[in-house]
Design an enzyme around this catalytic site. Structure first.
Site, PDB file in Angstrom:
ATOM      1  CG  ASP A  98      -1.690   1.240   1.406  1.00  0.00           C
ATOM      2  OD1 ASP A  98      -2.344   1.653   0.438  1.00  0.00           O
ATOM      3  OD2 ASP A  98      -1.647   1.826   2.505  1.00  0.00           O
ATOM      4  CG  ASP A 154      -1.337   7.854   0.089  1.00  0.00           C
ATOM      5  OD1 ASP A 154      -0.553   8.809   0.176  1.00  0.00           O
ATOM      6  OD2 ASP A 154      -1.865   7.492  -0.980  1.00  0.00           O
ATOM      7  CB  THR A 194      -2.055   2.633  -4.138  1.00  0.00           C
ATOM      8  OG1 THR A 194      -2.416   3.932  -3.692  1.00  0.00           O
ATOM      9  CG2 THR A 194      -1.849   2.677  -5.644  1.00  0.00           C
ATOM     10  N   GLY A 195      -5.056   3.058  -3.461  1.00  0.00           N
ATOM     11  CA  GLY A 195      -6.253   3.760  -3.887  1.00  0.00           C
ATOM     12  C   GLY A 195      -5.946   4.857  -4.893  1.00  0.00           C
ATOM     13  CE  LYS A 228      -5.353  -0.702  -1.636  1.00  0.00           C
ATOM     14  NZ  LYS A 228      -4.392  -0.136  -0.663  1.00  0.00           N
ATOM     15  CG  ASN A 281      -7.926   0.945   1.469  1.00  0.00           C
ATOM     16  OD1 ASN A 281      -7.520   1.062   2.623  1.00  0.00           O
ATOM     17  ND2 ASN A 281      -7.363   1.593   0.471  1.00  0.00           N
TER      18      ASN A 281
END
Length: 265
Positions: free
Chosen positions: A9, A11, A43-44, A193, A219
């Site tokens: 991931d 952030d 990642t988002g 994810k 997430n």
């Protein structure tokens, strides 16, 4: 080395709270990559705000973006897979946002659209700027030339707590998740994810037991539980820590570096 594919991931995990990638973390990742292990950012973020970190670390391969909704080749920027949403299913959510003054944006794999983009406040532009994004004006659905992969609302935590509670009562056509304290994302029902990481591992011929994942938020749960080794950051909520196999230091204390040194070197 046991782990052939490592998902990170970005952030709250790879980056410090100042959105910085430390030299120590970068050198550790490079050292492991030189031994033949593949790294994928999971990642988002969109590709435009993820690929620069891969290039900074000297990595090619793939990125899983928009919380699993799109997988992209770092070198060619080819879309390997994307979960396309039904845009008309978003109409009731957009109506809610208008009635309750909730900010939202609409994402294709490579672009972000906002209603009234030209009139956004400097505060909003600064927030998008942190993620290397320049919003475009949202057209009508008929004029969208690319599939929609993510719908995001942003606001203060208390505001989003109410939005999440309200929308949880609706019949869900989409996968809804908190991707951060100040974000709620809607995606295709099958997008996550974990699902995207599973597809990528299968494409690379790597079994789950040879996959490692490191994350810090809700997430990230699906990728932490898919991977043979799921590592939660110290700055993770308790539910995320409980779902992981191991816990490392926080993102401000180079937790990714320490986890990689412990389990991969």
């Amino acid at each position: 080395m046991k782990y052939k594919l490592i998902a990170l991931d970005v952030d709250g995990t790879l980056l410090s709270d100042n959105h910085e990638l430390t030299e120590g973390t970068m050198e550790t990742i490079k050292k492991i990559a030189e031994q033949g292990t593949e790294f994928v950012l999971c990642t988002g973020r969109a590709p435009g705000s993820s690929i620069p970190f891969m290039k900074q670390m000297g990595l090619e391969g793939y990125i899983i973006t928009h919380n699993g909704a799109a997988t992209v080749d770092v070198r060619t920027e080819e879309i390997i897979h994307e979960f396309a949403m039904n845009p008309h299913g978003l109409d009731s959510y957009i109506d809610y946002c208008h009635k309750n003054n909730v900010h939202f944006d609409v994402n294709t794999t490579f672009a972000l659209y906002v209603q009234g983009a030209a009139g956004l406040s400097q505060e909003a532009l600064d927030l998008y700027g942190k993620f290397m994004v320049v919003p475009k004006e949202l057209p009508g659905w008929a004029d969208m030339s690319e599939p929609i992969v993510k719908f995001t609302v942003t606001g203060q935590m208390e505001e989003l707590d109410k939005v999440y509670a309200d929308w949880s009562l609706w019949t869900q056509e989409f996968n809804m998740l908190r991707s951060g304290d100040f974000f709620i994302d809607l995606m295709h029902k099958e997008a996550s994810k974990g699902a995207a990481l599973k597809k990528l591992a299968e494409k690379r011929g790597i079994p789950a037991e040879n996959v490692m994942a490191i994350g810090n938020y809700y997430n990230d749960l699906t990728m932490l539980t898919f991977a043979g080794l799921g590592v939660a950051m110290e700055n993770s909520p308790l539910e995320v820590k409980a779902a992981a196999n191991a816990i490392t230091a926080s993102n401000n204390d180079e937790g990714v570096k320490l986890a990689l040194q412990k389990h991969c070197l």
